[in-house]
Design a protein around this motif. Structure first.
Motif, short mmCIF file in Angstrom:
data_model
loop_
_atom_site.label_atom_id
_atom_site.label_comp_id
_atom_site.label_asym_id
_atom_site.label_seq_id
_atom_site.Cartn_x
_atom_site.Cartn_y
_atom_site.Cartn_z
N LEU A 146 0.66 -1.21 0.07
CA LEU A 146 0.15 0.06 -0.23
C LEU A 146 0.84 1.21 -0.01
O LEU A 146 0.43 2.26 -0.42
N ILE A 147 2.19 1.16 0.45
CA ILE A 147 2.95 2.43 0.65
C ILE A 147 3.03 2.96 -0.48
O ILE A 147 2.92 4.22 -0.85
N PRO A 148 3.79 2.33 -1.38
CA PRO A 148 4.11 2.70 -2.71
C PRO A 148 2.95 3.31 -3.52
O PRO A 148 3.07 4.37 -3.99
N MET A 149 1.82 2.73 -3.42
CA MET A 149 0.61 3.08 -4.07
C MET A 149 0.14 4.39 -3.46
O MET A 149 -0.37 5.40 -4.12
N PHE A 150 0.29 4.37 -2.10
CA PHE A 150 -0.15 5.72 -1.35
C PHE A 150 0.69 6.93 -1.90
O PHE A 150 0.44 7.94 -1.95
N ALA A 165 -5.53 9.79 -1.54
CA ALA A 165 -4.52 8.93 -0.89
C ALA A 165 -5.04 8.62 0.32
O ALA A 165 -5.10 7.45 0.68
N ILE A 166 -5.54 9.45 1.18
CA ILE A 166 -5.80 9.04 2.57
C ILE A 166 -7.00 8.19 2.75
O ILE A 166 -7.18 7.25 3.49
N LYS A 167 -7.91 8.60 1.75
CA LYS A 167 -9.27 7.65 1.69
C LYS A 167 -8.90 6.09 1.44
O LYS A 167 -9.25 5.24 2.09
N PHE A 168 -7.94 6.07 0.31
CA PHE A 168 -7.58 4.74 -0.16
C PHE A 168 -7.04 4.03 1.23
O PHE A 168 -7.07 2.78 1.50
N PHE A 169 -6.08 4.87 1.78
CA PHE A 169 -5.20 4.24 2.89
C PHE A 169 -5.98 3.67 4.04
O PHE A 169 -5.74 2.71 4.60
N ALA A 236 -9.57 7.19 -5.97
CA ALA A 236 -8.18 6.85 -6.03
C ALA A 236 -7.90 6.76 -7.57
O ALA A 236 -6.69 7.50 -8.16
N HIS A 237 -8.62 6.41 -8.49
CA HIS A 237 -8.49 6.19 -9.89
C HIS A 237 -8.38 7.78 -10.54
O HIS A 237 -7.37 8.17 -11.25
#
Lengths: 493, 650
Positions: A146-150, A165-169, A236-237
């Motif tokens: 998740l970290i690289p994607m974040f 990004a925060i929502k995703f995380f 996110a997309h």
């Protein structure tokens, strides 16, 4: 099984390459950075090819197994292996990474080295998720990816990237904490082992199974994503750069469904059966509700994001049919979705790079200035609409066939995707591509470059090849899927 | 060359042409592109002829080409079934396609998308051949969708026209509605028969004739009825039966050659072919056949009425296609599958002829399609005129032209049928005969007869079309004239189809027709004394009266029956209903789901809980003031509480 380290290589080679890119890259030597990243990605893919070539089809046992103690105090092991369920995801992931590197070639101007490094490292971590046979190892990869994607969304994203990004995380983190709790419970039940295969043969009473199932479900449903925990995905997309969307749609979403196959079904088979009605309902809602929502989107990326959710509805539907056909259909759907959604996002990226807009209304008549691009885009749009002869058809078809054996109406609702899928995809295509040249910006568009043609053509060939001859894909699945179905059909208490 | 490689050659030759013209069109150039595609289809046609001779010498084939995939002990394959039904379709498809390919050289010669067009029509030919040659449901569905795709591409061929890109999307979506039923039908077949192979399914069908499934709780319905109706829904989409017919008239936005090939002669008959192929299943469900019969009869009648009021030449032909497809469907419902295929064949020739004739006119008129601006063209375009007359006579069902035999056979078959709905169907097809003859000759008279009504400039440039256009017209006029006479005896009355088509004893009027058969001469004599013939003549006479003699009358009738005219002009409001109810309805529901469901409720909850945490932590933060005496106070307070608890417990 002969001792080799292809799985370790497929994990650590891209990560090492990523670190190397990070260490050596700077704004000045962008060219070297690109080539270094490409070489890393290609090598990363090359080491996964022996996984396919050396794969033995007629066994359900784990292959290419690697085993070493990691934290002996808690008997946590560095235990890797793949079977017919995980094989294709490792290949798909490593392959898409190559395309993503090519797609980001000249487009990314800001922090190029970090960008390339993030994708390479993420590629290795995701391979780790699919190859891990130790629950803690799995968990570490699962969280780490998740970290690289974040960062990809947060740094190279659009204007609302921080929110997205925060929502995703948070969404994805929330679920996985419950999964960790489930792992710790199972560790004690299994007599102090984090071996996933041991978890799978543990006898568990129904009440416990249900709690475990819910814990897993929270974690995996968010990843898939299933309705109603899907709203992080469109955001996110939309905010992610093209490469981020490609990896997110093509690979990351598969982790959730893979979790169902690796954890939920074999560890909690009775709970899976008991609660399957809910999962099926959510899957069908994903197909119908999300199909309609996709229809009214004004943003191309959001539209494809919603269509991804609808397509993943077929995956969860197929898995919870508890028959081999449904599971294989789900796997095929995931592989195909990797190609097709990746291609759709790349196509939108090609347009975005030129126009800096994803709004459908800013386009119109693109075919007049970009005929070659339009031909590729048509193929992928048709694949997205599930046209036979493309890979997009197989999964939906097989899952529908398996659903009709269980209940006619499941199939009937799922099959409405024939109409919705065609409607939202082709209506978008019509508004973007067909018609008179809409404005001066469209009139100035340049058709695809050689680099763009390369990645679109590769995907086009794959989409057609898989659509016309899916047998090589299914041949590798049968044994593992059969074993999974047997595990799932035997009660554990 | 073995027969098997010949079978392969039939679809692959057009595919090769399509790929060459499509991918390397620029390098090949215009001439190169039409040469390779025409060559591909010509090879395919010749191979089909050779295969046909082989088949009628008794050599059938049913085998696998390759295994597509396997799952749960089920093999999904690509394979061929070569029998009389297949070769008949192969011959029709490749012959009409070849004519259309040649015609296109003349018709599209100015179009910038020349190579693309040839690539598409060859791709279509490939898809259609895969559809008809299939020996299993999977490949059938493949072909089914593939022809839909090419139809989509070709209707939207002129992609900058708003009407064209609206029409192609509509066509695709309406067809997808049919495909939904078709797919579910295939799914039920796999679930209950355990196979998608035709031969296996047909062999097991009688064993499952009494089976039923519970679709809605505790009301079991016959399995085969459900399967057949679902399959027929697919046929309704592709073969444009009411209420899924709405896409076909709009498909006229495509270039005329494809209207002839796809939207008249071949693709739209896929549904007819499919039901005939499935005759072993349909024969076991009378309910399904009644549905087929009623839908077909309604289409035959109501679509014919719409043909009367059209002014665009291609639209008249389009509605006549709808109506004729209805006739074929009626034949299917009456268990007269050979008759349906017979009419499919004759119709393919005379309808392709009429469309290409219309195209020839449009070409000469500089893309004018409105018949009110035509008239008197027979002087300028004699070949087009004569062939159009032949086509119209065939369509109207005048002996000895092909349509007479096939249409009369349908009427006799339905008259002899005792299935429920046969009375309504008989009425519909009889009235349809009059209407058909009327609108066909209305078109002929408005276009070719009377005073020229075009502007001076157009009139000066009027001329007969080049040979690439007229030769296909002539080559299509010949079968339009003679195939009925030649083939009614073997195809309908004889054992032409062998075991390819199943008709159970007692179903429909076909058996009675065969018993009463005394040769083709008697059939003509008998036909000329029967009602349909006179209805057709009356139709022609009425058209002549209204459009040659008293030309002011039609306007008066239109004014007198304004309400009826409006109803017909709006095509019974099908389009309006679909637009308002389905298209706008779906957008409204989708919008509501999005704004209310996703944004308000789900994201509201997500963001709400985030805000809640934020507020809570905001409050909590205030405790951390940084002042030692606050912390000291709280510590002492805590110790006090703990001590009191300890005391109470003790």
């Amino acid at each position: 099984m002969t001792a080799n380290h292809f799985l370790s290589l497929s994990i650590w080679l891209p990560i090492l390459a990523g670190v190397l890119v990070l260490a050596t890259g700077s704004e000045k030597n962008a060219c070297r950075t690109r080539w270094l990243a490409l070489i890393g990605a290609v090598l990363g893919f090359a080491v996964t090819v022996p996984l396919y070539l050396g794969f033995v089809n007629d066994t359900a046992a784990m292959q290419f197994v690697e085993m070493a103690p990691w934290i002996p105090a808690f008997s946590i092991n560095y235990h890797l292996g793949i079977d017919g369920i995980s094989l294709w995801f490792v290949l798909l992931n490593s392959f898409m990474t190559v395309l993503v590197v090519i797609a980001g070639w000249v487009v990314i101007e800001k922090r190029l080295a970090q960008y390339m490094a993030a994708f390479l490292i993420m590629s290795g971590l995701i391979n780790g998720v699919f190859a891990a046979l130790d629950a803690i190892l799995f968990y570490v990869f699962f969280e780490a990816m998740l970290i690289p994607m974040f960062l990809i969304i947060g740094i190279w994203g659009g204007p609302r990237r921080v929110y997205a990004a925060i929502k995703f995380f948070l969404y994805t983190l929330l679920g996985s904490l419950l999964m960790l709790a489930a792992f710790i419970y199972l560790y004690f039940e299994a007599g102090g082992s984090f071996e996933i295969i041991k978890f799978q043969i543990l006898p568990l009473p129904l009440g416990v199974q249900i709690l475990l199932f819910i814990a897993f479900f929270m974690s995996f449903a968010v990843k898939v994503p299933m309705w109603p925990v899907h709203t992080w995905l469109p955001d996110a997309h939309v905010e992610a750069p093209t490469g981020g969307s490609v990896v997110l749609a093509a690979i990351m979403l598969k982790v959730g469904a893979y979790g169902f196959l690796r954890f939920s079904l074999p560890i909690t088979p009775d709970a899976s059966h008991a609660l399957s009605g809910y999962v099926i309902a959510l899957s069908l809602i994903a197909v119908v509700y999300i199909g309609l929502v996709a229809l009214v989107q004004n943003d191309m990326k959001k539209l494809v994001a919603y269509s991804s959710i609808a397509h993943m509805g077929f995956v969860t539907l197929g898995i919870f049919m508890f028959n081999a056909m449904g599971t294989e259909g789900a796997l095929l759907q995931m592989i195909s979705h990797g190609f097709v959604s990746g291609a759709m996002f790349l196509c939108i990226g090609v347009l975005y790079d030129r126009m800096h807009s994803r709004q459908i209304s800013d386009y119109g008549g693109v075919v007049n200035t970009m005929p070659v691009f339009s031909a590729f885009f048509m193929l992928f749009a048709m694949a997205n609409a599930g046209l036979p002869g493309t890979s997009g058809f197989i999964g939906e078809f097989i899952v529908t066939l398996s659903a009709i054996q269980v209940n006619f109406w499941y199939a009937a609702l799922a099959a409405t995707t024939l109409i919705f899928g065609a409607a939202y995809t082709l209506w978008m295509y019509k508004r973007v591509v067909f018609g008179e040249t809409a404005n001066a910006h469209v009139a100035e568009l340049k058709d695809v470059s050689g680099r763009e043609t390369l990645f679109l053509a590769i995907l086009a060939i794959l989409v057609l090849a898989m659509g016309l001859y899916p047998k090589p894909f299914t041949d590798t699945m049968h044994a593992s899927v059969q074993q999974l179905i047997e595990q799932t059909s035997v009660s554990k208490f | 060359m073995s027969m098997f490689s010949l079978y392969l050659l039939v679809p692959l030759a057009p595919l090769a042409g399509a790929l060459l013209a499509g991918l390397f069109g620029k390098a090949l150039g215009r001439t190169g592109s039409h040469v390779v595609t025409i060559l591909g289809v010509a090879i395919s046609f010749v191979a089909s002829v050779v295969i046909a001779q082989d088949v009628f010498a008794g050599h059938l084939f049913n085998g696998t080409v390759y295994t597509w995939m396997t799952t749960e002990d089920i093999s999904l394959v690509v394979g061929f079934l070569i029998d009389p039904l297949t070769v008949t379709m192969m011959l029709i498809v490749t012959f009409v396609s070849l004519m259309v390919h040649i015609y296109t050289v003349g018709y599209m010669h100015e179009d910038p998308g020349y190579q693309r067009f040839f690539s598409y029509i060859s791709l279509f030919t490939f898809s259609m051949l895969m559809l008809v040659m299939s020996n299993n449901f999977l490949q059938l569905f493949f072909g089914w969708e593939a022809v839909g795709l090419v139809s989509y591409l070709l209707i939207g061929f002129w992609y900058t026209r708003p009407t064209a890109i609206y029409a192609n999307l509509k066509a695709f979506l309406v067809n997808r509605v049919g495909d939904l039923g078709f797919l579910l039908g295939i799914g039920l077949i796999l679930a209950h028969f355990g196979s998608l192979d035709y031969a296996t399914v047909f062999a097991r069908a009688p064993l499952l004739a009494q089976d039923s499934i519970a679709l809605l709780s505790d009301s079991p319905v016959s399995l085969l009825t459900v399967v057949c109706i679902l399959l027929f829904i697919g046929a309704m989409g592709k073969s444009a039966q009411m209420p899924l017919h709405v896409w076909l008239p709009d498909s006229m936005e495509g270039p005329t050659p494809i209207s002839a090939l796809i939207h008249a002669a071949t693709m739209v008959t896929a549904g007819i072919f499919m039901v005939s192929r499935m005759s072993p299943l349909f024969e076991l469900s009378e309910t399904a056949r009644t549905v087929v019969l009623v839908v077909g009869a309604s289409t035959a009648l109501f679509m014919a009425f719409l043909g009367i009021i059209q002014n665009h030449i291609k639209r008249v032909v389009a509605y006549s296609t709808l109506s004729q497809l209805g006739y074929m469907t009626v034949a299917l419902g009456a268990s007269a599958y050979p008759v349906a295929i017979f009419h499919l064949g004759t119709h393919a020739f005379f309808k392709a002829l009429l469309f290409l004739g219309a195209g020839s006119v449009i070409h000469a008129m500089h893309h004018e399609q409105d018949m009110r601006n035509m008239g008197g063209l027979r002087k300028y375009m004699p070949i087009t005129y004569v062939t159009a007359v032949i086509g119209s006579l065939a369509l109207a069902g005048i002996p000895p032209f092909a349509g007479f035999f096939s249409k009369d056979a349908i009427i006799e078959a339905v008259q002899g049928s005792t299935i429920q709905g046969a009375g309504y169907a008989t009425f519909a097809v009889l009235v349809g005969v009059f209407v058909t003859a009327f609108y066909s000759f209305r078109m002929l008279f408005m276009t070719f007869h009377g005073k020229p009504r075009m502007d001076h400039h157009t009139r000066e440039h009027l001329h007969e079309s080049p040979w690439v256009i007229t030769v296909p017209l002539i080559l299509l006029a010949i079968p339009s004239a003679v195939t009925g006479y030649l083939y009614i005896e073997p195809m309908v009355m004889g054992q032409y189809f062998g075991n390819a088509i199943t008709v159970l004893p007692g179903n429909g009027g076909l058996h009675a027709m065969r018993e009463e058969w005394h040769g083709v001469g008697e059939f003509i004599m008998h036909g000329m004394m029967a009602l349909p013939f006179w209805l057709a003549l009356a139709g022609i006479a009425t058209a002549a009266a209204l459009y040659l003699k008293w030309t002011h009358v039609p306007a008066a009738i239109q004014a007198r029956f304004g309400g009826l005219y409006t109803l017909l002009d709006h095509k019974y409001y099908f389009d309006r209903f679909n637009e308002v109810f389905f298209a706008h309805g779906a957008l409204k529901v989708g919008s509501a789901f999005w704004h209310k469901g996703d944004v308000s409720v789900i994201d509201g909850a997500v963001n709400g809980s985030a805000h809640l945490v934020e507020r809570f932590s905001g409050r909590l933060r205030r405790i951390q003031t940084g002042y030692i005496y606050h912390y000291a106070f709280i510590m002492i307070f805590g110790v006090f509480i703990l001590m009191s608890l300890w005391f109470v417990k003790a």
